[in-house]
Write an enzyme that holds these catalytic residues in place. Structure first.
Site, short mmCIF file in Angstrom:
data_model
loop_
_atom_site.label_atom_id
_atom_site.label_comp_id
_atom_site.label_asym_id
_atom_site.label_seq_id
_atom_site.Cartn_x
_atom_site.Cartn_y
_atom_site.Cartn_z
N GLN A 1 13.57 -10.81 -3.19
CA GLN A 1 12.98 -11.50 -1.49
C GLN A 1 13.91 -11.68 -0.60
OE1 GLN A 1 11.87 -14.94 -3.60
NE2 GLN A 1 11.59 -15.41 -2.35
N PHE B 1 8.26 -16.64 -5.02
CA PHE B 1 8.35 -18.15 -5.00
C PHE B 1 9.58 -18.44 -4.72
CE2 PHE B 1 5.00 -16.47 -8.39
CZ PHE B 1 3.86 -16.43 -7.16
N GLU C 1 15.43 -14.79 -4.36
CA GLU C 1 15.89 -14.93 -3.87
C GLU C 1 16.72 -14.91 -3.80
OE1 GLU C 1 15.44 -18.00 -0.55
OE2 GLU C 1 17.28 -17.86 0.42
N ARG D 1 17.63 -29.82 3.06
CA ARG D 1 15.80 -29.92 2.93
C ARG D 1 15.22 -30.62 2.35
NH1 ARG D 1 11.88 -26.57 5.65
NH2 ARG D 1 13.10 -25.31 6.18
N ARG E 1 10.22 -22.51 -3.52
CA ARG E 1 9.13 -22.42 -2.28
C ARG E 1 8.62 -24.04 -2.76
NH1 ARG E 1 2.56 -21.54 -3.83
NH2 ARG E 1 2.21 -20.87 -1.70
N THR F 1 17.32 -23.66 7.76
CA THR F 1 18.12 -24.35 8.79
C THR F 1 19.25 -24.06 9.01
OG1 THR F 1 18.96 -25.85 5.97
CG2 THR F 1 17.27 -26.25 7.42
N ALA G 1 11.49 -19.53 2.88
CA ALA G 1 11.24 -20.99 3.84
C ALA G 1 10.11 -20.40 5.33
CB ALA G 1 12.38 -20.76 5.33
N GLU H 1 5.19 -22.33 2.45
CA GLU H 1 6.18 -23.19 1.27
C GLU H 1 4.83 -24.32 1.41
OE1 GLU H 1 9.29 -22.42 3.24
OE2 GLU H 1 10.19 -23.07 1.41
#
Ligand SMILES: Cc1cc2nc3c(=O)[nH]c(=O)nc-3n(C[C@@H](O)[C@@H](O)[C@H](O)COP(=O)(O)OP(=O)(O)OC[C@H]3O[C@@H](n4cnc5c(N)ncnc54)[C@H](O)[C@@H]3O)c2cc1C
Ligand code: FES
Ligand code: FES
Lengths: 776, 486
Positions: free
Chosen positions: A208, A239, A243, A321, A353, A453, A522, A724
């Site tokens: 990703q 998902f 990442e 988060r 996710r 963020t 995100a 998400e």
């Protein structure tokens, strides 16, 4: 000049099929493992640690070397650059362990052989002497052992919590254990590296985040980023699990490729993929909440401890988060939230996710549920009593004002359309008959903050070429993992040029086309990349417009692009013709587009700012039945109303909502990760790790997009992110199960179900409540 | 006897003949690595995700049946005489077939990785059942995981394909007679034997040949449906050579329905037995739908489930409660063993080297008997039992328990009868009070363990509660959840 008018070019806001759908169904969509590999491609396989925490006294790889077909065996000593792939620069994420292993399943070496089967068999032949070291395998053990934190914790504070608690007529406290989750992307991790001349290497990686893979590969090889190219056409699901976790496989493939001079592919078996790569963090939320007789919250004090695993990875932003979403849709007059990203000896947990948001949100919702049971109220009324206001009571724990609040309207709409109140009464009556089967129903909302963020991540690039024949080549920095990003961006591009989707060629994400991209994560994919692509289109359009304007001596501002034509006053110019003319006139027909999200800022030290550009909302009602003899249950009906702003593609968005809900339901019900006392993951394959099946989908499943919604911010075509948020709609399933359980004690005791709520947890809760609660 | 040294089958439109084949070569690797047919995907290599689903057509008498199978655990050798259909074949003409188009139209794919397998499962359903309801569609999809879509659009696609019909025009359907002839031509009654670098594989010519072969190679691995053996190879990388394949032996697929019992060959698959279940043992119907997924039921055999000797195999508790017995054969010698005596200890069965399970005799419950089987698992479908309980009692005229046979899987090292519980019931009135007394006896019968599927406490408690459920059901109460059609 005559124009042939094509089909209407309004291709945005339409339910349009995924661009690869026909290829998916015919088996013609290529994933990394399907690509034609160069002659002589070798295969790498990882050798994994069999201890959770130990000194490696001896690592004898001679049998591995001698195994049939083996070409090379690589350890930390063979990493030409830096033996590290920490995505946050902490240097705590080795590619291969060295003198110490830190989790069961940590890669220790890689073997390269002519076939994957040979490499896989050889990898089993290592002889290792370990000297065990103390291991913390869970949040509780880490707390007990005083484990370090993998990153600075975050504190969010607003108002006077102590005074709030003192002034509250009721105060209660509790804790909730929230399980992790395996991504179970259907396509496991895979990478193929092809060595080039000089220091060059090209890596096909199921990732990703191609730019990060590029930088990590360069770092591991000790070469410049410019020497590394990363390519990804599509993933078979991500998902969040691809990442940062793809870095390992890409780095190993690249090191092996440079080492052997051959192309090298690496694809772990599913069991190794699940053992060696990170998951959704499990959390333990500890809360104290003060409230009044109407269920209105006065103060909240909560700590969210996260199992970070052995390294930081993304645990900092993930646990942040969680705090950002502990309020969900509710105003806390006084609040104090703490994160605790604990180091343990498990695999390093990662993005998934929702990125910690779901864990924070469900912790917050647990407080609401507790209040409802304590006061004997319908939890929906407690929710309504605490919703963020409009223009008042609208400041979050991180001091951002909620200015786009539609939660009350959404919930009202769903409450009516689902007939929530009447059904709840029917269920209470049903349960009062005292049978083996009990039912429950719950309505829970979602408010989810959109933006990374990490503020600098909120940028994107795109590259658009128009060729002489009028065809459009679209490239952008986002990656396609099934979420329909490419089709959405293509719709925007087609719409910008007034063309059809057939005119727009979608191409693989490639770090040599768009540099320095952010992870496709995100939920930001289309917000960022469609904007960047639109910017590129507008640059080309304005050049074309100027050309046309000059040609006819009319103002460029009057030029429009519609229906396969460029129009200026009474001049209708066929797109293809004008493009080839423009080329002859030496007009530049290629543009790099760029976008950065405006207006956001975040000061983590102060815990204040505007981390989110806007919020996405949703709500769901779940109805369940449980069997009080066995704890088995089924989800009978679910109604969802979800906000995607003005949808770019309602079909794709609906798919995200349905799929996200079911994935969330899996997380909270049957998907149970278990480790044994040695720290070995025992649920490492689909035979033991159970994601939902078609027959787990609610028998009645009514999913609607809130068609009346439109983003108040100037996002791409006023749409909202959708990846998400829908996952968290599944919280209503947990609460409905909770209500069914609570019925055995006449709803006087909050069952405090931990998640996942397996049949076992239901039965044990029924047993506990039957024993301790008041009889019916 | 004629011996052939090749394995022959049709792959899509091509006849494949292999003379260098290892016993452990899987169909998935053959398709992807050898034939470069990469539409079929690997998601797990253990039969659980369905990404590798293909169709295998085989002759059943003169009839041709196509079944979905998991290519990842299906050995190539077992395909002798079959027609393998991979996803590439469906749109070989250049246009998508009805099911594929319905998947596109209903947005049934997102990442697309599960999609080829899903398409194969839906295609098989569409060919076989022109009018499936929701439950049938879900059943066809029990062996297919999708992580993206939440299945709703896939179920819509199945319905839409059914509405469109068009089966008669389908290429595979239209080719049926031709294919039957092709497959008949492959039948030569020969033993197939290949002794290659991967070790020896044999497909005996018939059951007598099998018996002879096993006497000769008592250590050979018997491979039936390979839903267990396949994983030995793909997960544990075990060497299975020499391997004797039995899945093709028609004699082992016989089903003899008698007045009081049914006798089946050891090679009868779950799917093949299901119609008999519905007719003769309807109490097992729901339970049957919860064994594996469609692909596993098509491949896996009852004989293999028994012979595998697993404490969590699903059929033994039910069969023990029914008083089933098996015929073991070695050479020409046969023994008849009550199933409950077959399971000696963990990993140990009453089977001598060279002996094989030839058939299974399953008595029906007596008229008036109460009989039920309950499976408890984390996920309802395609999951391995945490525990599985089978209950059968007969009552006398006074409502007293005349006889009781209760057996559990997942509660001990073998499938095992609950003799102490039975004793507490027999001779007593079939009442809640009797049941309450009997519940305490469970601890004398079983000391279950904790594992990733369930804790010991949960197993112990829910086992007891299953007896309570059984009692309540015999009194006519509806106490089980049921997933009725929408
Ligand atoms: C995804 C999946 C889901 C499953 N779900 C379930 C489930 O829900 N419930 C359940 O009970 N099981 C389940 N299983 C296992 C089940 O499919 C097997 O136990 C099956 O019944 C074995 O039959 P087979 O023909 O595939 O045996 P094989 O795998 O071919 O053989 C199994 C064993 O039996 C031996 N054997 C086979 N036939 C004979 C014979 N005639 N004589 C002597 N030995 C023989 C073999 O040598 C081997 O040791 C599942 C398996 C998979 C892959
Ligand atoms: S690859 Fe998962 S079932 Fe075959
Ligand atoms: S579409 Fe991605 S797994 Fe099904």
């Amino acid at each position: 000049m005559n124009v042939t008018v094509k089909t209407p070019a309004t291709v945005v806001h339409r339910p349009t099929a995924h661009d690869s759908a026909a290829k998916h169904v015919s088996g013609n969509a290529d994933y990394v493992d399907d690509l034609k590999s160069p002659d002589g491609t070798l295969h790498a396989y990882l050798g994994l640690s069999q201890r959770a925490h130990a000194k490696v006294k001896r690592l004898d790889l001679s049998k591995v070397w001698q195994a049939p077909g083996v070409v090379a065996v690589l350890t930390s000593a063979d990493v030409p650059g830096v033996n590290d792939i920490s995505p946050v620069g902490k240097h705590d994420d080795p590619i291969f362990s060295d003198s110490e292993v830190q989790f069961f399943g940590q890669p220790m070496f890689a073997v390269v052989a002519h076939t994957r089967d040979q490499a896989r068999r050889a990898a089993k032949l290592a002889e290792v002497d370990y000297e065990d070291l103390p291991a913390a395998l869970s949040i509780d053990e880490a707390i007990a052992a005083g484990s370090e934190l993998v990153t600075e914790p975050l504190t969010l504070k607003r108002g006077d919590v102590e005074a709030g608690m003192k002034g509250a007529p009721h105060v209660l406290s509790g804790e909730m254990v929230i399980g992790g989750q395996e991504h179970f992307y259907l396509e496991g991790h895979v990478a193929m590296a092809i060595p080039g001349e000089d220091e060059d290497v090209t890596v096909f990686s199921s990732t990703q985040h191609p730019s990060e893979v590029q930088h990590m590969v360069a770092h591991a090889l000790g070469v410049k980023s410019a020497s590394v190219t990363v390519n990804i056409r599509r993933m078979g699901g991500g998902f969040g699990g691809k990442e940062t976790q793809a870095n390992l496989f890409a780095a190993v493939a690249a090191i092996a490729a440079k080492h052997t001079g051959q192309a090298v592919k690496i694809r772990p078996d599913r069991d190794d993929d699940m053992t060696a790569t990170g998951k959704r963090h499990d959390f333990k939320a500890t809360y104290k909440v003060g409230f009044d007789d109407n269920g209105k919250i006065h103060a909240v004090d909560a700590t969210f401890a996260a199992n970070a695993g052995f390294s930081a990875d993304l645990s900092g932003p993930v646990s942040d988060r969680a705090l950002f979403h502990a309020d969900n849709a509710y105003f806390f007059p006084a609040v104090h939230l703490n994160s605790l990203p604990l180091k343990t000896n498990t695999v390093s947990n990662t993005a998934f996710r929702g990125f910690g948001g779901p864990q924070g949100l469900i912790g917050g919702e647990r407080m609401i549920e507790e209040i409802a049971y304590a006061l004997g109220m319908d939890p929906l009324d407690v929710r309504k009593a605490n919703f963020y206001g409009i223009g008042e009571r609208n400041v979050t724990p991180y001091h951002q004002e909620v200015t786009d609040n539609i939660v009350a309207r959404l919930v009202e709409d769903l409450e009516q359309s689902s007939d929530y109140r009447a059904r709840r009464q029917t269920i209470i009556d049903f349960n009062a008959r005292g049978g083996v089967i009990r039912k429950g129903i719950a309505l829970t909302p979602v408010k989810f903050g959109i933006s990374f963020t990490a503020t600098w991540y909120n940028q994107a690039g795109a590259l658009v070429h128009v060729y002489r024949d009028g065809s459009v080549h679209l490239n952008h920095g986002g990656t396609e993992m099934g979420q329909g990003l490419n089709i959405k961006v293509a719709q925007v591009v087609a719409d910008e040029f007034g063309l059809t989707l057939d005119d727009v060629k979608i191409t693989a994400t490639n770090t040599d086309k768009v540099p320095n991209t952010s992870a496709t994560a995100a939920s930001s994919g289309s917000d960022l990349n469609a904007m960047a692509a639109a910017d590129a289109c507008r640059q080309i359009k304005s050049r074309l417009a100027e050309y046309v304007a000059e040609k006819y001596g009319e103002p460029a501002s009057d030029v429009t692009f519609e229906n396969g034509a460029v129009m200026l006053r009474n001049h209708h110019l066929d797109w293809q013709t004008i493009v080839s003319e423009a080329y002859m006139a030496r007009i530049h027909l290629s543009a790099a587009g760029y976008y950065k999200t405006p207006g956001i800022h975040w000061d983590r030290n102060k815990g204040q700012g505007r981390p989110f550009y806007y919020f996405a909302y949703g709500a769901s009602v779940s109805e369940v039945s449980i069997d009080t003899l066995t704890g088995e249950y089924q989800v009978d009906r679910v109604d969802i109303l979800h906000d995607v702003g003005k949808s770019l593609n309602p079909a794709v968005d609906l798919g995200q909502v349905e799929g996200g809900f079911i994935q969330g339901m899996g997380w909270l019900t049957t998907e149970e990760l278990k480790w044994n006392d040695k720290g070995m993951l025992t649920t490492h394959a689909p035979s033991t790790y159970k994601i939902p099946l078609a027959s787990d989908v609610p028998r009645v499943f009514n999913v609607r997009l809130a068609e009346w919604s439109e983003n108040v911010e100037r996002t791409i075509r006023r749409s909202k992110a959708v990846g998400e948020p829908p996952l968290m709609l599944a919280v209503s399933v947990v609460e409905a199960l909770s209500m069914a359980v609570a019925s055995v004690a006449n709803y006087k005791v909050c069952p405090r179900l931990n998640t996942p709520v397996t049949p076992e947890r239901v039965l044990m809760a029924v047993t506990r409540l039957s024993a301790e609660g008041p009889s019916e | 006897m004629a011996v052939r040294n090749t394995v022959r089958f049709w792959l899509n439109d091509e006849l494949v003949e292999l003379d260098k084949l290892g016993p452990a070569e899987t169909l998935l690797d053959f398709l992807r690595l050898d034939r470069k047919l990469r539409g079929t995907k690997e998601g797990c290599a253990e039969g659980d995700c369905g990404a590798c689903t293909v169709l295998v057509g085989r002759l059943n008498g003169d009839n041709l049946i196509y079944e979905t199978v998991n290519a990842c655990i299906r050995f190539v050798a077992s395909l002798d005489g079959c027609h393998v259909v991979s996803v590439e074949h469906l749109s070989a003409s250049g246009t998508l077939n009805v099911v594929q188009q319905a998947m596109v139209d209903q947005h049934g794919s997102q990442c697309g990785f599960c999609t080829p397998g899903i398409v194969m499962s839906l295609y098989q359903l569409w060919m076989e059942n022109p009018n499936p309801d929701d439950l049938v569609i879900e059943q066809a999809l029990q062996g297919n995981l999708c992580r993206c879509t939440g299945y709703a659009p896939i179920v819509r696609a199945a319905k839409s394909a059914a509405e469109q019909g068009g089966q008669a025009a389908d290429a595979l359907v239209a080719m049926r007679d031709e294919t039957i002839n092709r497959l008949k031509d492959l039948r030569d009654g020969a033993r197939v034997e290949i002794d290659g670098p991967g070790g020896k594989l044999v497909l005996p010519a018939d059951v007598d040949d099998l018996a002879a072969l096993l006497s000769e190679h008592p250590k050979a691995t018997i491979v039936a449906g390979a839903t267990d053996v396949g994983l030995w190879v793909t997960k544990f990388m075990r060497d299975i050579a020499p391997a004797v394949f039995i899945g093709h032996l028609d004699q082992l697929k016989s089903i003899a329905v008698g007045p009081d019992s049914v006798t089946i060959g050891a090679g009868v698959s779950y799917s093949a037995f299901w119609p008999v279940v519905r007719e003769k043992l309807p109490q097992l119907d729901l339970f049957w739908s919860r064994i594996g997924g469609q692909q596993v039921r098509n491949m896996g055999t009852i004989g293999g489930n028994i012979a595998n000797g697993s404490p969590i195999g699903d059929t033994p508790p039910a069969l023990i409660a029914l008083g089933a017995a098996i015929t073991l054969r070695k050479g020409d010698k046969r023994r008849f063993v009550p199933l409950e005596e077959f399971f000696i200890a963990y990993g140990k069965q009453d089977r001598e080297p060279g002996e094989f399970v030839e058939s299974v005799s399953i008595p029906y419950p007596d008229a008036g008997d109460h009989f039920a089987v309950y499976k408890i698992s984390k996920r309802r479908d395609e999951d391995i039992s945490a525990l599985c309980g089978a209950f059968r009692i007969s009552l006398d005229d006074e409502g007293k328990v005349a006889s009781a046979r209760i057996a559990f899987g997942g509660m001990a090292a073998t499938p095992k009868r609950a003799k102490a519980v039975e004793m507490a019931l027999v001779g007593q009135s079939w009442t809640a009070e009797t049941v309450a007394v009997a519940l305490d006896r469970f601890d004398a019968d079983f000391q279950p363990i904790s594992d990733m599927r369930a804790s010991a406490e949960y197993r112990a408690l829910s086992a007891k509660n299953l007896l309570r459920r059984f009692h309540l059901e015999t009194t006519g109460q509806q106490v089980q959840l049921s997933r009725g059609a929408a």
